[in-house]
Design a protein around this motif. Structure first.
Motif, PDB file in Angstrom:
ATOM      1  N   ILE A 281      -0.189  -4.643   7.135  1.00 35.24           N
ATOM      2  CA  ILE A 281      -1.282  -4.086   7.590  1.00 35.24           C
ATOM      3  C   ILE A 281      -2.007  -4.088   8.903  1.00 35.24           C
ATOM      4  CG2 ILE A 281      -3.059  -5.601   6.044  1.00 35.24           C
ATOM      5  CD1 ILE A 281      -4.318  -1.783   5.041  1.00 35.24           C
TER       6      ILE A 281
ATOM      7  N   ALA B 115       0.604  -5.519   1.913  1.00 37.88           N
ATOM      8  CA  ALA B 115      -1.269  -5.676   2.193  1.00 37.88           C
ATOM      9  C   ALA B 115      -1.402  -7.466   2.786  1.00 37.88           C
ATOM     10  CB  ALA B 115      -1.653  -5.847   0.524  1.00 37.88           C
TER      11      ALA B 115
ATOM     12  N   ILE C 257       0.959  -1.362   0.117  1.00 35.50           N
ATOM     13  CA  ILE C 257       0.033   0.178  -0.228  1.00 35.50           C
ATOM     14  C   ILE C 257       1.138   1.364   0.196  1.00 35.50           C
ATOM     15  CG2 ILE C 257      -1.989   1.578   1.429  1.00 35.50           C
ATOM     16  CD1 ILE C 257      -2.577  -1.701   2.436  1.00 35.50           C
TER      17      ILE C 257
ATOM     18  N   SER D 288      -4.819  -4.446  -8.470  1.00 36.98           N
ATOM     19  CA  SER D 288      -4.968  -3.373  -7.770  1.00 36.98           C
ATOM     20  C   SER D 288      -5.770  -2.936  -7.490  1.00 36.98           C
ATOM     21  CB  SER D 288      -3.929  -2.498  -7.967  1.00 36.98           C
ATOM     22  OG  SER D 288      -4.783  -2.128 -10.068  1.00 36.98           O
TER      23      SER D 288
ATOM     24  N   LEU E 125      -7.229   6.450  -5.479  1.00 40.94           N
ATOM     25  CA  LEU E 125      -7.157   5.775  -5.766  1.00 40.94           C
ATOM     26  C   LEU E 125      -6.631   5.043  -7.220  1.00 40.94           C
ATOM     27  CD1 LEU E 125      -6.229   2.758  -3.904  1.00 40.94           C
ATOM     28  CD2 LEU E 125      -8.073   2.256  -4.356  1.00 40.94           C
TER      29      LEU E 125
ATOM     30  N   CYS F  42      -2.341   0.682  -4.443  1.00 42.78           N
ATOM     31  CA  CYS F  42      -1.995  -0.560  -4.073  1.00 42.78           C
ATOM     32  C   CYS F  42      -1.110  -1.743  -4.873  1.00 42.78           C
ATOM     33  CB  CYS F  42      -3.191  -1.649  -3.521  1.00 42.78           C
ATOM     34  SG  CYS F  42      -3.170  -2.714  -2.339  1.00 42.78           S
TER      35      CYS F  42
ATOM     36  N   LEU G 250      -8.674  -2.786   0.919  1.00 45.12           N
ATOM     37  CA  LEU G 250      -8.688  -1.598   1.414  1.00 45.12           C
ATOM     38  C   LEU G 250      -9.637  -0.744   2.627  1.00 45.12           C
ATOM     39  CD1 LEU G 250      -6.520   0.474   3.170  1.00 45.12           C
ATOM     40  CD2 LEU G 250      -5.921   1.895   0.661  1.00 45.12           C
TER      41      LEU G 250
ATOM     42  N   SER H 299       1.698   5.288  -1.296  1.00 45.27           N
ATOM     43  CA  SER H 299       1.171   7.289  -1.729  1.00 45.27           C
ATOM     44  C   SER H 299       2.802   8.014  -2.367  1.00 45.27           C
ATOM     45  CB  SER H 299       1.547   7.943  -0.282  1.00 45.27           C
ATOM     46  OG  SER H 299       2.170   8.214   0.644  1.00 45.27           O
TER      47      SER H 299
ATOM     48  N   ILE I  26      -2.840   7.288  -3.378  1.00 42.47           N
ATOM     49  CA  ILE I  26      -2.092   6.419  -3.642  1.00 42.47           C
ATOM     50  C   ILE I  26      -2.685   4.901  -5.032  1.00 42.47           C
ATOM     51  CG2 ILE I  26      -3.143   6.749  -1.307  1.00 42.47           C
ATOM     52  CD1 ILE I  26      -5.261   5.211  -0.972  1.00 42.47           C
TER      53      ILE I  26
ATOM     54  N   CYS J  91      -6.980  -4.720  -4.826  1.00 42.38           N
ATOM     55  CA  CYS J  91      -6.212  -4.844  -3.239  1.00 42.38           C
ATOM     56  C   CYS J  91      -6.517  -3.354  -2.084  1.00 42.38           C
ATOM     57  CB  CYS J  91      -4.932  -4.275  -3.249  1.00 42.38           C
ATOM     58  SG  CYS J  91      -4.151  -4.168  -1.675  1.00 42.38           S
ATOM     59  N   GLY J  92      -7.542  -2.482  -3.472  1.00 45.11           N
ATOM     60  CA  GLY J  92      -8.031  -1.270  -3.237  1.00 45.11           C
ATOM     61  C   GLY J  92      -9.010  -1.174  -2.613  1.00 45.11           C
TER      62      GLY J  92
END
Ligand code: MLT
Length: 328
Positions: free
Chosen positions: A240, A226, A130, A166, A157, A205, A173, A132, A203, A169-170
């Motif tokens: 995380i 992650a 994860i 991705s 995102l 992922c 999150l 940024s 951000i 994963c987002g």
């Protein structure tokens, strides 16, 4: 000779010639370069895995393997290209979880990810991070979580399209933090990472191949692995789960497919070359240096990938529909 007999003889002859051509095709495979389609943009983790595997497999097969990045629509444009190609082993697809999720994401998919493909074998697995842009206003994971919960509408995102790794994963999150961020889709996380480094998006992922060097080079920030474990390549970055965010553990596996109907001798030859590639010490070392693991030889076989794909279709499709995600 009666007309019926003539017709029968002619049909048998045609069948015999077709069978001979079919066998000859399989017997002298590969007699010319092979195309390996990677349905995401150059520079992303899928592109890296595809080029490493193509480079190793072509040595065994004795023919050039050309990587073709046919990107777009969450990998479905490249996948459709392979599904409709000639089933002769000369057009292959390297893809990950989005092959499974496409079934749930797209109502009008021009192929079926299970029925229209022959699995050859899995190639790699790998974790996600994860990340940024450098100026993101959070100095650590706890501040990152606090900021997302307090300012979701201010956060963009990036991901590679609905159902991509991705994006999944987002989604995890957003669902674990119970927030809705502003999603920005790309044709792959290669271009998404460029915008993250440029500060155009907040951000992302993503997998590790391009992102770990960017973190180590001070071009982006990593808040967490992650999953439940820290990455050996970034031991200072917490998992995380260390911030109390549970139920979040994502690992991405790439697999190689051919169109349905590809002759079994050709599939066996391709799987043997893939098994040799994943057990090659140089290949394993190169991937390991990017935080990616080549699978064991037994996972680089058709039956292993078939089972893996079924499991992803059965588990992830439902998760996405429950999350209210649908592409068209
Ligand atoms: C890529 O290679 O661009 C990624 O695997 C796309 C994704 O996030 O699924």
């Amino acid at each position: 000779m009666s007309r019926l007999l003539k017709h029968t003889v002619r049909s048998c002859l045609a069948l015999a010639l077709a069978a001979a051509a079919f066998t000859a095709g399989a017997q002298d495979f590969p007699s010319h370069p092979i195309t390996m389609v990677m349905p995401y943009a150059p520079g992303g983790p899928g592109d890296v895995v595809t080029r490493v595997m193509a480079g190793a497999m072509q040595k065994t097969l004795g023919q050039t393997i050309v990587v073709d990045n046919t990107a777009g629509a969450s990998g479905t444009i490249g996948s459709a290209k392979v599904a409709r190609s000639k089933a002769d082993g000369y057009t292959l697809l390297m893809i990950h979880v989005s092959h499974a999720t496409s079934l749930a994401m797209f109502k009008n998919l021009p192929y079926h990810p299970v029925d229209d493909f022959e699995p050859i074998g899995s190639a790699t697995t790998g974790p996600m991070l994860i990340l940024s842009r450098n100026e993101f206003p959070a100095k650590d994971l706890n501040e990152f979580v606090t900021y997302l919960k307090a300012n979701p509408s201010k956060v963009s995102l990036a991901h590679a399209g609905v159902g991509s790794a991705s994006h999944l994963c987002g989604l995890m999150l957003m669902s674990t933090l119970k927030v809705k961020l502003n999603e920005i889709p790309y044709k792959g996380t290669g271009p998404a990472l460029n915008d993250l480094m440029g500060g155009q998006v907040d951000i992302l992922c993503d997998q590790t191949s391009g992102t770990v060097p960017a973190v180590k080079g001070g071009k982006i920030k990593a808040y967490a692995a992650a999953g439940r474990a820290r990455l050996p390549s970034l031991p200072e970055v917490p998992a995380i789960s260390e911030a109390g965010v549970e139920g979040f553990d994502i690992n991405i596996s790439f697999g190689l497919y051919a169109p349905k109907g590809t002759p079994k001798p050709v599939l066996d030859q391709l799987s043997a070359a893939l098994q040799k590639a994943v057990t090659d010490p140089d290949v394993r070392k190169r991937l390991d240096g990017m935080g990616i693991s080549a699978v064991s030889a037994d996972r680089a076989r058709p039956e292993a990938l078939r089972a893996h794909l079924k499991n992803e279709v059965d588990t992830l499709g439902g998760l996405l529909i429950k999350a209210g995600v649908q592409a068209n």
